[in-house]
Motif scaffolding. Sequence first.
Motif, PDB file in Angstrom:
ATOM      1  N   ASN A 160       0.827  -1.213   0.000  1.00 48.22           N
ATOM      2  CA  ASN A 160       0.000   0.000   0.000  1.00 48.22           C
ATOM      3  C   ASN A 160       0.857   1.256   0.000  1.00 48.22           C
ATOM      4  O   ASN A 160       2.027   1.244   0.401  1.00 48.22           O
ATOM      5  CB  ASN A 160      -0.918   0.005   1.227  1.00 48.22           C
ATOM      6  CG  ASN A 160      -1.912  -1.141   1.195  1.00 48.22           C
ATOM      7  OD1 ASN A 160      -2.209  -1.680   0.123  1.00 48.22           O
ATOM      8  ND2 ASN A 160      -2.398  -1.521   2.366  1.00 48.22           N
ATOM      9  N   ARG A 161       0.245   2.344  -0.476  1.00 50.40           N
ATOM     10  CA  ARG A 161       0.920   3.624  -0.495  1.00 50.40           C
ATOM     11  C   ARG A 161       1.125   4.127   0.924  1.00 50.40           C
ATOM     12  O   ARG A 161       0.299   3.883   1.820  1.00 50.40           O
ATOM     13  CB  ARG A 161       0.111   4.660  -1.280  1.00 50.40           C
ATOM     14  CG  ARG A 161      -0.039   4.336  -2.737  1.00 50.40           C
ATOM     15  CD  ARG A 161      -0.870   5.383  -3.472  1.00 50.40           C
ATOM     16  NE  ARG A 161      -0.220   6.678  -3.430  1.00 50.40           N
ATOM     17  CZ  ARG A 161      -0.696   7.727  -2.774  1.00 50.40           C
ATOM     18  NH1 ARG A 161      -1.812   7.616  -2.063  1.00 50.40           N
ATOM     19  NH2 ARG A 161      -0.064   8.885  -2.801  1.00 50.40           N
ATOM     20  N   ARG A 162       2.198   4.837   1.118  1.00 50.88           N
ATOM     21  CA  ARG A 162       2.469   5.422   2.427  1.00 50.88           C
ATOM     22  C   ARG A 162       1.526   6.593   2.660  1.00 50.88           C
ATOM     23  O   ARG A 162       1.314   7.431   1.782  1.00 50.88           O
ATOM     24  CB  ARG A 162       3.918   5.884   2.510  1.00 50.88           C
ATOM     25  CG  ARG A 162       4.317   6.470   3.844  1.00 50.88           C
ATOM     26  CD  ARG A 162       5.785   6.826   3.851  1.00 50.88           C
ATOM     27  NE  ARG A 162       6.610   5.643   3.677  1.00 50.88           N
ATOM     28  CZ  ARG A 162       7.920   5.678   3.442  1.00 50.88           C
ATOM     29  NH1 ARG A 162       8.537   6.854   3.349  1.00 50.88           N
ATOM     30  NH2 ARG A 162       8.599   4.569   3.286  1.00 50.88           N
ATOM     31  N   GLN A 163       0.956   6.632   3.828  1.00 56.11           N
ATOM     32  CA  GLN A 163       0.025   7.695   4.155  1.00 56.11           C
ATOM     33  C   GLN A 163       0.739   9.038   4.211  1.00 56.11           C
ATOM     34  O   GLN A 163       1.861   9.124   4.699  1.00 56.11           O
ATOM     35  CB  GLN A 163      -0.658   7.423   5.502  1.00 56.11           C
ATOM     36  CG  GLN A 163      -1.536   6.184   5.504  1.00 56.11           C
ATOM     37  CD  GLN A 163      -2.700   6.320   4.538  1.00 56.11           C
ATOM     38  OE1 GLN A 163      -3.207   7.427   4.312  1.00 56.11           O
ATOM     39  NE2 GLN A 163      -3.122   5.202   3.963  1.00 56.11           N
ATOM     40  N   PRO A 164       0.114  10.082   3.672  1.00 55.17           N
ATOM     41  CA  PRO A 164       0.765  11.405   3.731  1.00 55.17           C
ATOM     42  C   PRO A 164       0.927  11.855   5.164  1.00 55.17           C
ATOM     43  O   PRO A 164       0.021  11.732   5.987  1.00 55.17           O
ATOM     44  CB  PRO A 164      -0.204  12.314   2.958  1.00 55.17           C
ATOM     45  CG  PRO A 164      -1.517  11.615   3.020  1.00 55.17           C
ATOM     46  CD  PRO A 164      -1.200  10.139   3.026  1.00 55.17           C
ATOM     47  N   GLY A 165       2.067  12.369   5.465  1.00 51.16           N
ATOM     48  CA  GLY A 165       2.350  12.817   6.830  1.00 51.16           C
ATOM     49  C   GLY A 165       3.458  13.846   6.822  1.00 51.16           C
ATOM     50  O   GLY A 165       3.611  14.622   5.887  1.00 51.16           O
ATOM     51  N   GLY A 166       4.253  13.834   7.829  1.00 49.04           N
ATOM     52  CA  GLY A 166       5.318  14.816   7.927  1.00 49.04           C
ATOM     53  C   GLY A 166       5.053  15.804   9.041  1.00 49.04           C
ATOM     54  O   GLY A 166       3.909  16.047   9.428  1.00 49.04           O
ATOM     55  N   GLY A 167       6.098  16.387   9.574  1.00 49.71           N
ATOM     56  CA  GLY A 167       5.940  17.342  10.653  1.00 49.71           C
ATOM     57  C   GLY A 167       5.730  16.651  11.986  1.00 49.71           C
ATOM     58  O   GLY A 167       5.793  15.436  12.118  1.00 49.71           O
ATOM     59  N   ARG A 168       5.428  17.452  12.980  1.00 45.61           N
ATOM     60  CA  ARG A 168       5.228  16.917  14.323  1.00 45.61           C
ATOM     61  C   ARG A 168       3.816  16.359  14.475  1.00 45.61           C
ATOM     62  O   ARG A 168       2.870  16.872  13.854  1.00 45.61           O
ATOM     63  CB  ARG A 168       5.463  18.016  15.356  1.00 45.61           C
ATOM     64  CG  ARG A 168       6.882  18.518  15.398  1.00 45.61           C
ATOM     65  CD  ARG A 168       7.034  19.574  16.467  1.00 45.61           C
ATOM     66  NE  ARG A 168       6.162  20.720  16.217  1.00 45.61           N
ATOM     67  CZ  ARG A 168       6.031  21.740  17.037  1.00 45.61           C
ATOM     68  NH1 ARG A 168       6.708  21.757  18.174  1.00 45.61           N
ATOM     69  NH2 ARG A 168       5.228  22.744  16.741  1.00 45.61           N
ATOM     70  N   PRO A 169       3.635  15.351  15.283  1.00 48.28           N
ATOM     71  CA  PRO A 169       2.279  14.816  15.513  1.00 48.28           C
ATOM     72  C   PRO A 169       1.447  15.783  16.351  1.00 48.28           C
ATOM     73  O   PRO A 169       1.955  16.748  16.926  1.00 48.28           O
ATOM     74  CB  PRO A 169       2.543  13.501  16.254  1.00 48.28           C
ATOM     75  CG  PRO A 169       3.869  13.704  16.926  1.00 48.28           C
ATOM     76  CD  PRO A 169       4.670  14.577  16.000  1.00 48.28           C
ATOM     77  N   ARG A 170       0.168  15.510  16.433  1.00 44.44           N
ATOM     78  CA  ARG A 170      -0.730  16.350  17.211  1.00 44.44           C
ATOM     79  C   ARG A 170      -0.405  16.255  18.688  1.00 44.44           C
ATOM     80  O   ARG A 170      -0.104  15.181  19.210  1.00 44.44           O
ATOM     81  CB  ARG A 170      -2.165  15.929  16.961  1.00 44.44           C
ATOM     82  CG  ARG A 170      -2.656  16.180  15.563  1.00 44.44           C
ATOM     83  CD  ARG A 170      -4.095  15.726  15.426  1.00 44.44           C
ATOM     84  NE  ARG A 170      -4.974  16.385  16.372  1.00 44.44           N
ATOM     85  CZ  ARG A 170      -6.273  16.109  16.476  1.00 44.44           C
ATOM     86  NH1 ARG A 170      -6.821  15.185  15.704  1.00 44.44           N
ATOM     87  NH2 ARG A 170      -7.006  16.754  17.371  1.00 44.44           N
TER      88      ARG A 170
END
Length: 325
Positions: free
Chosen positions: A150-160
Amino acid sequence: MNHSLCPWISNLTDCCLVICKLHIAARAFNPEILIANCFPLMITISYHISRTVFETLHCSNMEQDRLVGRGNLHRRGGGGGAPRQRGGLQRSVGRRQRTIISNEVRAIIVDHMVNRGFTMAEAARLVQPNLQRSTVSSIIRTFHQENRINRRQPGGGRPRVLTDQQELAVEEMVRARNDIRLSEIKQAIENSNDTFANVPSISLPTMSRLLKKHQVSMKQIYLVPFERNNVRVKQLRSEYIQRVMELDAAVNHHTYIFVDEAGFNLAKTTCRGRNLIGQRATIQVPGQRGGNISMCAAISEDGVVGCTPVLGSYNTEHLIVVFFK
């Protein structure tokens, strides 16, 4: 010599012959010869002038388009080539966009390559038209290295920092106490051991963005006496409403008179103003504030019954004097 002048050169002999005929006819005073040769000459000259102007303009436009296409035409503020935009050269209009491959197509590609032994080019042609071989190679490489299809989920940056439930808990803090400060909310979150146990620390800008996200803004505090909404006052309001309804239902007509008083001071002014940046907004006020003035007024269904201002505040004695004098 410009090739656009060739029509003039090719008809130079005819023009010279016509001019000679006109000269001879003028000397012989022959009007028929003048008319027969003058109009054709004028039509010929007009035709060649129009044709020459059209060919000159057409050639000039073609030459300009050719120079622009090659990037040789100099513009103001820079050299030739593609027009400049803010931040650099214009990006290529025909740039190919990135193709997004769904997870189902990725699974089919892996099955063709791993289980059926197809080549990358064959798998690309069978699965989806115009699919690049490099895309198939990237999918297979991800499968072998990360064991992932599966494709990698878009993310990046600090978590909530806070979850949805925790954000609602912060909003409830503000609803319960409208004068709470950001520093107090921060301290309550960091000292909590149940709802915010997973939040070791939080910054004040984060708290400000969180409250703005939930449409909580800074506004002026409206002072409400705590006795206004206690149980005794609510009971008195209910009894008053019941009494008014009984009077309305009675046979005899009753006239209601509403009495109220308000105090003010003549030295009171607005608290906000405008002036240039760096200069204070000032107004002229009396040195002594002076005494307060109270105005008591009564109204009924017919309008204002009466109003009397007094210096100081109203009490029972003043009310009796005003309404029973």
